[in-house]
Design a protein around this motif. Structure first.
Motif, PDB file in Angstrom:
ATOM      1  N   THR A  67       0.839  -1.212   0.000  1.00 61.21           N
ATOM      2  CA  THR A  67       0.000   0.000   0.000  1.00 61.21           C
ATOM      3  C   THR A  67       0.867   1.254   0.000  1.00 61.21           C
ATOM      4  O   THR A  67       0.609   2.193  -0.751  1.00 61.21           O
ATOM      5  N   ILE A  68       1.905   1.264   0.830  1.00 59.69           N
ATOM      6  CA  ILE A  68       2.825   2.405   0.872  1.00 59.69           C
ATOM      7  C   ILE A  68       3.566   2.521  -0.453  1.00 59.69           C
ATOM      8  O   ILE A  68       3.769   3.622  -0.974  1.00 59.69           O
ATOM      9  N   LEU A  69       3.958   1.401  -1.015  1.00 59.84           N
ATOM     10  CA  LEU A  69       4.643   1.402  -2.302  1.00 59.84           C
ATOM     11  C   LEU A  69       3.760   2.041  -3.385  1.00 59.84           C
ATOM     12  O   LEU A  69       4.212   2.906  -4.137  1.00 59.84           O
ATOM     13  N   HIS A  70       2.498   1.643  -3.437  1.00 54.93           N
ATOM     14  CA  HIS A  70       1.571   2.208  -4.421  1.00 54.93           C
ATOM     15  C   HIS A  70       1.310   3.689  -4.148  1.00 54.93           C
ATOM     16  O   HIS A  70       1.260   4.495  -5.081  1.00 54.93           O
ATOM     17  N   ALA A  71       1.154   4.051  -2.877  1.00 53.18           N
ATOM     18  CA  ALA A  71       0.932   5.455  -2.527  1.00 53.18           C
ATOM     19  C   ALA A  71       2.117   6.315  -2.945  1.00 53.18           C
ATOM     20  O   ALA A  71       1.932   7.434  -3.438  1.00 53.18           O
ATOM     21  N   SER A  72       3.329   5.797  -2.783  1.00 51.95           N
ATOM     22  CA  SER A  72       4.509   6.576  -3.166  1.00 51.95           C
ATOM     23  C   SER A  72       4.508   6.859  -4.668  1.00 51.95           C
ATOM     24  O   SER A  72       4.905   7.940  -5.100  1.00 51.95           O
ATOM     25  N   LYS A  73       4.034   5.907  -5.451  1.00 57.83           N
ATOM     26  CA  LYS A  73       3.951   6.115  -6.908  1.00 57.83           C
ATOM     27  C   LYS A  73       2.871   7.126  -7.255  1.00 57.83           C
ATOM     28  O   LYS A  73       3.071   7.998  -8.105  1.00 57.83           O
TER      29      LYS A  73
END
Length: 107
Positions: A67-73
């Motif tokens: 989720t954090i990975l996707h949010a960072s993108k």
């Protein structure tokens, strides 16, 4: 390199980079911490300034959250990858065995 989003820093590192950073911390022989960021911790950091300061001062901040990975993108501050806490633990134990480090577990 550190990426900042939602008042939180996250180190843009992979598994092996994390191992190298942790080994550097071990060699300095000073108390330290590695913090893993999850969505719930980011939510708590929005309300709790002291928690935000503690987390953001940590020498190593990673995420094991897709989720954090996707949010960072989405926020145009992409992280390379998530660092699996389970794999990190296993690799650190291997490094301890190789180098003769004596791990101490808390928590």
């Amino acid at each position: 390199m550190r990426v900042k989003f939602l008042n939180c820093y996250v180190d843009d590192v992979g598994l092996m980079d994390s191992i190298m950073k942790i080994e550097g911390i071990i060699k300095r022989k000073k108390p330290s911490q590695h913090i893993v960021i999850y969505p719930s911790k980011i939510n708590s950091m929005q309300k709790d300034l002291s928690l935000r300061l503690i987390v953001n001062k940590s020498p190593l901040i990673t995420t094991d959250s897709s989720t954090i990975l996707h949010a960072s993108k989405l926020l145009k501050r992409p992280l390379k990858q998530r660092v699996s806490t389970k794999l990190l633990f296993i690799e650190l134990l291997k490094k301890c065995e190789e180098q003769g480090y004596r791990p101490y577990f808390l928590g």
